[in-house]
Structures are given as C-alpha cells and as structure tokens.
Design a protein around this motif. Structure first.
Motif, PDB file in Angstrom:
ATOM      1  N   THR A  28       0.838  -1.196   0.000  1.00 47.13           N
ATOM      2  CA  THR A  28       0.000   0.000   0.000  1.00 47.13           C
ATOM      3  C   THR A  28       0.875   1.249   0.000  1.00 47.13           C
ATOM      4  N   LYS A  29       0.279   2.351  -0.393  1.00 46.33           N
ATOM      5  CA  LYS A  29       0.991   3.633  -0.363  1.00 46.33           C
ATOM      6  C   LYS A  29       1.414   3.984   1.062  1.00 46.33           C
ATOM      7  N   ALA A  30       0.587   3.596   2.022  1.00 46.59           N
ATOM      8  CA  ALA A  30       0.925   3.880   3.426  1.00 46.59           C
ATOM      9  C   ALA A  30       2.160   3.102   3.864  1.00 46.59           C
ATOM     10  N   ASN A  31       2.298   1.862   3.377  1.00 48.55           N
ATOM     11  CA  ASN A  31       3.431   1.032   3.788  1.00 48.55           C
ATOM     12  C   ASN A  31       4.731   1.387   3.094  1.00 48.55           C
ATOM     13  N   ILE A  32       4.655   1.993   1.916  1.00 50.26           N
ATOM     14  CA  ILE A  32       5.890   2.260   1.182  1.00 50.26           C
ATOM     15  C   ILE A  32       6.796   3.211   1.949  1.00 50.26           C
ATOM     16  N   SER A  33       6.228   4.163   2.642  1.00 48.35           N
ATOM     17  CA  SER A  33       7.040   5.091   3.426  1.00 48.35           C
ATOM     18  C   SER A  33       7.806   4.356   4.518  1.00 48.35           C
ATOM     19  N   LEU A  34       7.151   3.390   5.134  1.00 47.88           N
ATOM     20  CA  LEU A  34       7.826   2.599   6.168  1.00 47.88           C
ATOM     21  C   LEU A  34       8.981   1.784   5.593  1.00 47.88           C
ATOM     22  N   LEU A  35       8.849   1.363   4.359  1.00 50.42           N
ATOM     23  CA  LEU A  35       9.908   0.609   3.705  1.00 50.42           C
ATOM     24  C   LEU A  35      11.047   1.506   3.220  1.00 50.42           C
ATOM     25  N   LEU A  36      10.701   2.713   2.778  1.00 50.00           N
ATOM     26  CA  LEU A  36      11.711   3.609   2.218  1.00 50.00           C
ATOM     27  C   LEU A  36      12.556   4.307   3.279  1.00 50.00           C
ATOM     28  N   THR A  37      11.972   4.601   4.424  1.00 48.62           N
ATOM     29  CA  THR A  37      12.678   5.371   5.452  1.00 48.62           C
ATOM     30  C   THR A  37      14.013   4.762   5.863  1.00 48.62           C
ATOM     31  N   PRO A  38      14.086   3.463   6.200  1.00 46.65           N
ATOM     32  CA  PRO A  38      15.394   2.909   6.569  1.00 46.65           C
ATOM     33  C   PRO A  38      16.383   2.880   5.409  1.00 46.65           C
ATOM     34  N   LEU A  39      15.891   2.702   4.177  1.00 45.08           N
ATOM     35  CA  LEU A  39      16.786   2.713   3.023  1.00 45.08           C
ATOM     36  C   LEU A  39      17.375   4.099   2.804  1.00 45.08           C
ATOM     37  N   GLU A  40      16.559   5.128   3.030  1.00 44.61           N
ATOM     38  CA  GLU A  40      17.043   6.500   2.916  1.00 44.61           C
ATOM     39  C   GLU A  40      18.033   6.801   4.038  1.00 44.61           C
ATOM     40  N   LYS A  41      17.716   6.362   5.231  1.00 42.71           N
ATOM     41  CA  LYS A  41      18.589   6.593   6.391  1.00 42.71           C
ATOM     42  C   LYS A  41      19.965   5.944   6.184  1.00 42.71           C
ATOM     43  N   ASP A  42      19.976   4.758   5.563  1.00 44.45           N
ATOM     44  CA  ASP A  42      21.235   4.050   5.316  1.00 44.45           C
ATOM     45  C   ASP A  42      21.962   4.546   4.069  1.00 44.45           C
ATOM     46  N   GLY A  43      21.360   5.503   3.365  1.00 40.44           N
ATOM     47  CA  GLY A  43      22.021   6.093   2.205  1.00 40.44           C
ATOM     48  C   GLY A  43      21.859   5.310   0.918  1.00 40.44           C
ATOM     49  N   TRP A  44      20.907   4.373   0.861  1.00 40.64           N
ATOM     50  CA  TRP A  44      20.710   3.560  -0.336  1.00 40.64           C
ATOM     51  C   TRP A  44      19.809   4.241  -1.363  1.00 40.64           C
ATOM     52  N   ILE A  45      18.926   5.127  -0.909  1.00 38.22           N
ATOM     53  CA  ILE A  45      18.039   5.866  -1.808  1.00 38.22           C
ATOM     54  C   ILE A  45      18.010   7.327  -1.387  1.00 38.22           C
ATOM     55  N   THR A  46      17.529   8.158  -2.294  1.00 39.07           N
ATOM     56  CA  THR A  46      17.233   9.549  -1.955  1.00 39.07           C
ATOM     57  C   THR A  46      15.797   9.833  -2.373  1.00 39.07           C
ATOM     58  N   ARG A  47      15.215  10.785  -1.704  1.00 42.16           N
ATOM     59  CA  ARG A  47      13.890  11.272  -2.080  1.00 42.16           C
ATOM     60  C   ARG A  47      14.045  12.751  -2.407  1.00 42.16           C
ATOM     61  N   SER A  48      13.520  13.152  -3.549  1.00 44.21           N
ATOM     62  CA  SER A  48      13.568  14.561  -3.932  1.00 44.21           C
ATOM     63  C   SER A  48      12.199  14.983  -4.436  1.00 44.21           C
ATOM     64  N   ASN A  49      11.975  16.288  -4.482  1.00 39.82           N
ATOM     65  CA  ASN A  49      10.685  16.802  -4.925  1.00 39.82           C
ATOM     66  C   ASN A  49      10.484  16.532  -6.409  1.00 39.82           C
ATOM     67  N   HIS A  50       9.276  16.124  -6.749  1.00 45.93           N
ATOM     68  CA  HIS A  50       8.891  15.923  -8.145  1.00 45.93           C
ATOM     69  C   HIS A  50       8.863  17.283  -8.816  1.00 45.93           C
ATOM     70  N   THR A  51       9.400  17.387 -10.022  1.00 40.87           N
ATOM     71  CA  THR A  51       9.486  18.689 -10.690  1.00 40.87           C
ATOM     72  C   THR A  51       8.140  19.228 -11.147  1.00 40.87           C
ATOM     73  N   GLN A  52       7.173  18.326 -11.416  1.00 41.55           N
ATOM     74  CA  GLN A  52       5.888  18.774 -11.936  1.00 41.55           C
ATOM     75  C   GLN A  52       4.739  18.659 -10.948  1.00 41.55           C
ATOM     76  N   ASP A  53       4.912  17.872  -9.912  1.00 44.10           N
ATOM     77  CA  ASP A  53       3.836  17.665  -8.944  1.00 44.10           C
ATOM     78  C   ASP A  53       4.426  17.714  -7.539  1.00 44.10           C
ATOM     79  N   GLY A  54       4.228  18.815  -6.859  1.00 41.26           N
ATOM     80  CA  GLY A  54       4.805  19.027  -5.539  1.00 41.26           C
ATOM     81  C   GLY A  54       4.328  18.060  -4.468  1.00 41.26           C
TER      82      GLY A  54
END
Length: 69
Positions: A28-54
């Motif tokens: 679910t969309k709700a669960n994806i954030s829980l999955l992405l947070t540790p990957l971002e914290k460990d430096g495996w992914i980045t999250r940036s603002n979408h250029t066309q949809d804030g």
C-alpha cells in the motif's frame, strides 16, 4: 544493516515515485514510506521533490544503494 529482500525490486527502478514503487512491489501507499525510510537513512536511496507535482517525491537509488545489489 542487511539488505532487505524487497530492496532488489527497488534496484530495478530508476527515478520513480513512491506510489508507482508501491504498486510495483505490491504494498500500500501507506506502507511504502515505512519501507523507504530505513533505506534513505542508510544512504541507499534519496527522495527529492517531483518537478511537476509538488505532492510527489522522486525515489532514486544512490551509488551506495547500487553497490548493495
């Protein structure tokens, strides 16, 4: 941290949105954030603002994230 099994699915996607990633790995969309947070914290992914949809974020694999595959 050991690489989570779902990380393999992330590594096949380049510059995607969290919603599309959630759909592609079957969570679910709700669960994806829980999955992405540790990957971002460990430096495996980045999250940036979408250029066309804030309201969206673009998920990108970092160099370190690519090395874990």
């Amino acid at each position: 941290m050991n690489q989570p099994l779902y990380t393999q699915a992330f590594l096949t996607l380049v510059d995607t949105t969290a919603s599309l990633l959630a759909h592609n790995i079957g969570v679910t969309k709700a669960n994806i954030s829980l999955l992405l947070t540790p990957l971002e914290k460990d430096g495996w992914i980045t999250r940036s603002n979408h250029t066309q949809d804030g309201r969206k974020s673009v998920i990108s694999i970092t160099g370190e994230g690519q090395l874990t595959s």
